[in-house]
Structures are given as structure tokens and as C-alpha cells.
Scaffold this motif. Structure first.
Motif, mmCIF file in Angstrom:
data_model
loop_
_atom_site.group_PDB
_atom_site.id
_atom_site.type_symbol
_atom_site.label_atom_id
_atom_site.label_comp_id
_atom_site.label_asym_id
_atom_site.label_seq_id
_atom_site.Cartn_x
_atom_site.Cartn_y
_atom_site.Cartn_z
ATOM 1 N N ILE A 46 -5.839 22.784 6.991
ATOM 2 C CA ILE A 46 -6.590 23.803 6.259
ATOM 3 C C ILE A 46 -5.913 23.961 4.906
ATOM 4 C CG2 ILE A 46 -7.280 26.234 6.210
ATOM 5 C CD1 ILE A 46 -7.159 26.103 9.347
ATOM 6 N N THR A 47 -6.654 23.683 3.850
ATOM 7 C CA THR A 47 -6.099 23.707 2.499
ATOM 8 C C THR A 47 -6.865 24.755 1.701
ATOM 9 O OG1 THR A 47 -5.961 21.307 2.775
ATOM 10 C CG2 THR A 47 -5.425 22.186 0.586
ATOM 11 N N ILE A 48 -6.159 25.672 1.059
ATOM 12 C CA ILE A 48 -6.907 26.650 0.271
ATOM 13 C C ILE A 48 -6.584 26.512 -1.210
ATOM 14 C CG2 ILE A 48 -6.974 28.287 2.216
ATOM 15 C CD1 ILE A 48 -5.310 30.139 0.405
ATOM 16 N N GLY A 49 -7.547 26.976 -2.025
ATOM 17 C CA GLY A 49 -7.382 26.910 -3.471
ATOM 18 C C GLY A 49 -8.093 28.073 -4.132
ATOM 19 N N GLN A 78 -10.696 23.971 2.386
ATOM 20 C CA GLN A 78 -11.002 22.613 2.812
ATOM 21 C C GLN A 78 -10.409 22.435 4.206
ATOM 22 O OE1 GLN A 78 -10.015 18.454 0.717
ATOM 23 N NE2 GLN A 78 -8.365 19.112 2.057
ATOM 24 N N ALA A 79 -11.274 22.262 5.207
ATOM 25 C CA ALA A 79 -10.772 21.985 6.557
ATOM 26 C C ALA A 79 -11.114 20.540 6.878
ATOM 27 C CB ALA A 79 -11.415 22.915 7.568
ATOM 28 N N CYS A 80 -10.090 19.752 7.205
ATOM 29 C CA CYS A 80 -10.310 18.358 7.584
ATOM 30 C C CYS A 80 -9.782 18.155 9.000
ATOM 31 C CB CYS A 80 -9.578 17.409 6.649
ATOM 32 S SG CYS A 80 -10.175 17.485 4.952
ATOM 33 N N ALA A 81 -10.493 17.370 9.795
ATOM 34 C CA ALA A 81 -10.078 17.092 11.166
ATOM 35 C C ALA A 81 -10.775 15.822 11.625
ATOM 36 C CB ALA A 81 -10.441 18.251 12.092
ATOM 37 N N ASP A 82 -10.323 15.282 12.751
ATOM 38 C CA ASP A 82 -10.990 14.100 13.275
ATOM 39 C C ASP A 82 -12.143 14.482 14.185
ATOM 40 O OD1 ASP A 82 -9.487 12.238 11.862
ATOM 41 O OD2 ASP A 82 -7.828 12.439 13.290
ATOM 42 N N PHE A 140 -10.294 24.074 -8.397
ATOM 43 C CA PHE A 140 -9.478 25.070 -7.712
ATOM 44 C C PHE A 140 -7.994 24.715 -7.864
ATOM 45 C CE2 PHE A 140 -13.531 24.936 -5.414
ATOM 46 C CZ PHE A 140 -13.896 26.281 -5.439
ATOM 47 N N ALA A 141 -7.172 25.769 -7.950
ATOM 48 C CA ALA A 141 -5.724 25.586 -7.958
ATOM 49 C C ALA A 141 -5.234 25.775 -6.525
ATOM 50 C CB ALA A 141 -5.074 26.617 -8.876
ATOM 51 N N CYS A 142 -4.750 24.700 -5.917
ATOM 52 C CA CYS A 142 -4.238 24.790 -4.549
ATOM 53 C C CYS A 142 -2.746 25.064 -4.627
ATOM 54 C CB CYS A 142 -4.487 23.487 -3.798
ATOM 55 S SG CYS A 142 -6.235 23.077 -3.677
ATOM 56 N N PRO A 143 -2.296 26.193 -4.096
ATOM 57 C CA PRO A 143 -0.877 26.529 -4.195
ATOM 58 C C PRO A 143 -0.022 25.544 -3.397
ATOM 59 C CG PRO A 143 -2.018 28.076 -2.743
ATOM 60 C CD PRO A 143 -3.068 27.189 -3.350
#
Ligand code: HEM
Length: 374
Positions: A87-90, A132-136, A357-360
Motif C-alpha cells: 500500500i503506497t500513499i501520496g 496505490q494498492a498492488c497485490a497478486d 503525487f508526492a509519495c513520502p
């Protein structure tokens, strides 16, 4: 396998080997309270960390609070493994104009300019915050986004979202190069996780990039999202030579035209028997290559999409282009300008959405997104 670590120097979902599926959402903050926003980000951190390890979004979960409690997890991932969830936030430029965050805004975080040929829909562009949520497993990715939105009720509202069904990039030398919807290998010459020098130079924001109040962004990365419609029906009527000339690579192997194997070096001076450049002057890889852009590179991490029909008898399909970089204005902007002006691919694609977006950076033990930003 073991879950992807949630904490560390950088957020997951950037150099993490690209998973198969993505659910991306852009949100607008609808509350005017900085305290609400900060509290939500803190709650998101707890939930995101739990879900990354395969746990329910909060203690209690789907059934643990008994028949009279409102479940704290929506339940659709109960029987599923973490599936390499990240889970990636920006944060978008618009966020910093409110909540007293003015002094925290990094200088490089301002809207992208318009590009030739853009056909952007404001309804699928911009946003205050992205997840951004990425998974298989697609259900794991959707579950993660849904539960964060649920925790943000009253603070954030969904502006737009995008599902991606197949990665179009490799971000590790251990991965096989996937193909995009035009049938070409995509990600061959990407910045890869193993190349620490390239990551430091092109992907991670350095402390000197973000002096003063923006120092929280050191170790982060800028995310550019472009929803690119691909006119696959037109493409499917063109001959193989034209298709290969558009990219400057072969369809089967993905080799640079004039070479043999996928990872052979690109030689822009190679010629065909008729004397013309093997890699045409208007080809995508020639225009996007670092040698022709003063050394600029980016880390691409996009996904294929098909969003039903366009209402005119075609699939509404394309590439949800996601890329990470140290400064979008000195990297993505010149690259996209070069492509917008000359790329043969433009005959077959159309950019319909855009966001920055700026992702910290990643979180250390005990830290959370709320205190990191405020
Ligand atoms: C390379 C497809 C849009 C930047 C490639 C390659 C393909 C491809 C097949 C060759 C393999 C590789 O090295 O990965 C597409 C498609 C697009 C698209 C189908 C749109 C639907 C973009 C955009 C950008 C971009 C918008 C950035 C502004 C690059 C870069 C490379 C590349 C930097 C590597 C060039 C090199 O160093 O050789 N793309 N691309 N692409 N693309 Fe794209």
C-alpha cells in the motif's frame, strides 16, 4: 511467501517487484479539519500495516465484535493470503494549499504542464491523496483500498479510481518482462530494484532536493499517473513492420531493431539494408531513451486496463501508466514533451487522465503517516 515489509527506508510498491494487479484510487479531502486528516492518516497506517501482513484492517475485524458490533473489516479477504500486498500513499499539490501545510510543500510538487495531444478528463485527473494498492490477487488489492476509504469516511471522498489487471513493467532483474496490450514486451530497459546507483540518481528524493519544511519528503518519490487509452482496434489492423517501427523493438523477442536479443544494447546508429535507421527517428524507445534526454530516466510501474466499452463499439482499454521519479518536472516533463511531439505511438494512444503525487519515504518503527506529514 513472506509478506512484503511495510516499514523501512522507502514505501513498498515502488521498487517492490511489480505485482500482477493494482487498485489505484485518488481521493479529495472533504473535511476542513487538519486534526481529522491527521487522525485518519494515523488510522490508515495501522490498518495498512495490518493488511500488508494479511490481518484484518482493525482488531475485532469482520465478526469479532459480536452480533451487535459494526465490523471493523469488510471481510472479503478473510480467507486470502497477503498476496504480496503493498500500500503506497501520496499527496497531491492541492492538499498543501489547506490545513496549514503551506510550508511543508516540496518545491517540485506542482501540477504538470499540458502536453500536446492531451485529452484529459478532469474527472479522472488530480486528487489530494492517492492510494496505490498492488497485490497478486485483485481481491486483496481492492479490499485494502476499500477498507482505507471506509476508515476515511467523512474526511475523504473518492475522486477517481483505476483497476489494473496485468503489470506492464518489470522492476527487478528477477522478473520476466511482461507484455502490454499492443503485444510488446514492456519494462525491458526500466530502472530496476537492483541498481542502487540508478535509484539514488533517478528515483529517490535526496535531502538536498527538499530543504526546510519539505524535509519530510527526503527518501520519497514522485508518482506520475497517466491514464492512456490505447486504440487497440486501429493497432490490430496495422502490419507487423509498422508495429515494430513504432516502438523500435521486435515483437517476439523485444530486441532493439538491428540487434538480436531482448537485453542487447540499443545502437541508434544501426541501419537497415535500405540505409534508413534500424530504430526509426520517431520510434518510442529512441525518443524515450536516456541518451536522447540528457540522461533522464524514470522507474515505470504501470498496468493494463480494460474498462468496459467506449459506447462506440470499442473496448475502453489502455495502459494505466504509473512511474516513480526524483522530480517529475525535470524527468517526466521533458520525456513526455519529446514523446508528445514526435512519437509514432501517438497515432494509437490518447492520454485521458493525469495526476502527480508526492509519495513520502517509508516509516520507521513507531512512526505513522499522520505525524510524518504534520
Ligand atoms: C519503453 C510501451 C508510454 C517511457 C517502452 C517499451 C515499450 C513501451 C513496449 C520498450 C520496452 C522497454 O524498454 O520497456 C509504451 C506504451 C505506452 C508508453 C504502450 C502508452 C500506452 C510511455 C510514456 C512514457 C514512457 C507516457 C514517459 C513519458 C518509456 C521509457 C522507455 C519506454 C523511458 C525506455 C526507453 C529506453 O531506455 O530504451 N515503452 N510506453 N512510455 N517507455 Fe513507454
Amino acid at each position: 511467501g513472506a509478506p512484503i515489509a511495510f516499514r523501512g527506508a522507502h514505501q513498498g510498491g515502488i521498487v517492490t517487484p511489480a505485482q500482477d494487479r493494482m487498485h489505484f484510487v485518488a481521493l479529495d479531502v472533504v473535511s476542513e479539519s487538519a486534526e481529522d486528516l491527521q487522525a485518519m492518516l494515523t488510522a490508515w497506517t495501522r490498518a495498512a500495516e495490518r493488511m500488508t501482513y494479511g490481518a484484518e484492517a482493525a482488531p475485532g475485524g469482520a465478526v469479532g465484535l459480536g452480533p451487535y458490533g459494526v465490523p471493523t473489516d469488510t471481510g472479503e479477504a478473510l480467507d486470502l493470503p497477503p498476496a504480496n500486498l503493498t500500500i503506497t500513499i501520496g499527496y497531491g499539490p492541492s492538499l498543501f494549499e489547506r490545513f496549514g501545510l503551506d510550508g511543508r510543500k516540496p518545491e517540485a510538487l506542482h501540477d504538470l504542464p499540458a502536453f500536446m495531444g492531451d485529452d484529459l478528463d478532469p474527472a479522472t485527473s488530480g486528487g489530494d491523496i492517492c492510494i496505490q494498492a498492488c497485490a497478486d490477487d485483485p481481491q486483496v488489492a481492492v479490499h485494502a483500498v476499500r477498507n482505507l476509504i471506509r476508515l476515511g469516511f467523512g474526511v475523504v471522498a473518492v475522486r477517481w479510481s483505476q483497476l489494473g489487471f496485468g503489470r506492464t513493467s518489470s522492476t527487478s532483474v528477477a522478473q520476466k518482462t511482461p507484455r502490454n496490450l499492443f503485444g510488446f514486451k514492456d519494462g525491458t530497459n526500466n530502472v530496476k530494484a537492483e541498481d542502487a546507483e540508478a535509484l539514488a540518481q533517478h528515483v529517490w528524493v535526496a535531502p538536498e532536493d527538499v530543504p526546510g519544511g519539505a524535509a519530510w519528503m527526503a527518501g520519497g518519490s514522485y508518482l506520475v499517473a497517466r491514464r492512456i487509452r490505447m486504440h487497440i482496434e486501429v493497432w490490430d489492423r496495422t502490419n507487423l513492420q509498422e508495429q515494430q517501427d513504432v516502438f523500435g523493438r521486435g515483437k517476439l523477442e523485444g530486441e532493439p531493431l538491428g540487434a538480436k536479443k531482448e537485453f542487447d544494447a540499443i545502437d541508434f546508429s544501426a541501419t537497415r539494408t535500405d540505409g534508413l535507421p534500424a530504430i526509426p527517428l520517431t520510434s518510442h524507445v529512441r525518443l524515450a531513451h536516456a541518451d536522447n534526454l540528457n540522461g533522464v530516466r524514470i522507474l515505470r510501474r504501470g498496468y493494463n486496463f480494460t474498462d468496459g466499452s467506449d459506447g462506440q463499439g470499442h473496448l475502453n482499454a489502455g495502459l494505466f501508466f504509473v512511474a516513480f521519479m526524483r522530480d517529475a518536472h525535470t524527468q517526466f516533463v521533458p520525456m513526455q514533451r519529446a514523446l508528445a511531439a514526435k512519437d509514432g505511438l501517438n497515432e494509437y494512444i490518447e492520454h485521458t487522465g493525469s495526476a502527480l503525487f508526492a509519495c513520502p519515504p517509508g516509516l520507521a518503527d513507531g512512526a505513522d503517516w499522520g505525524t510524518q506529514l504534520f
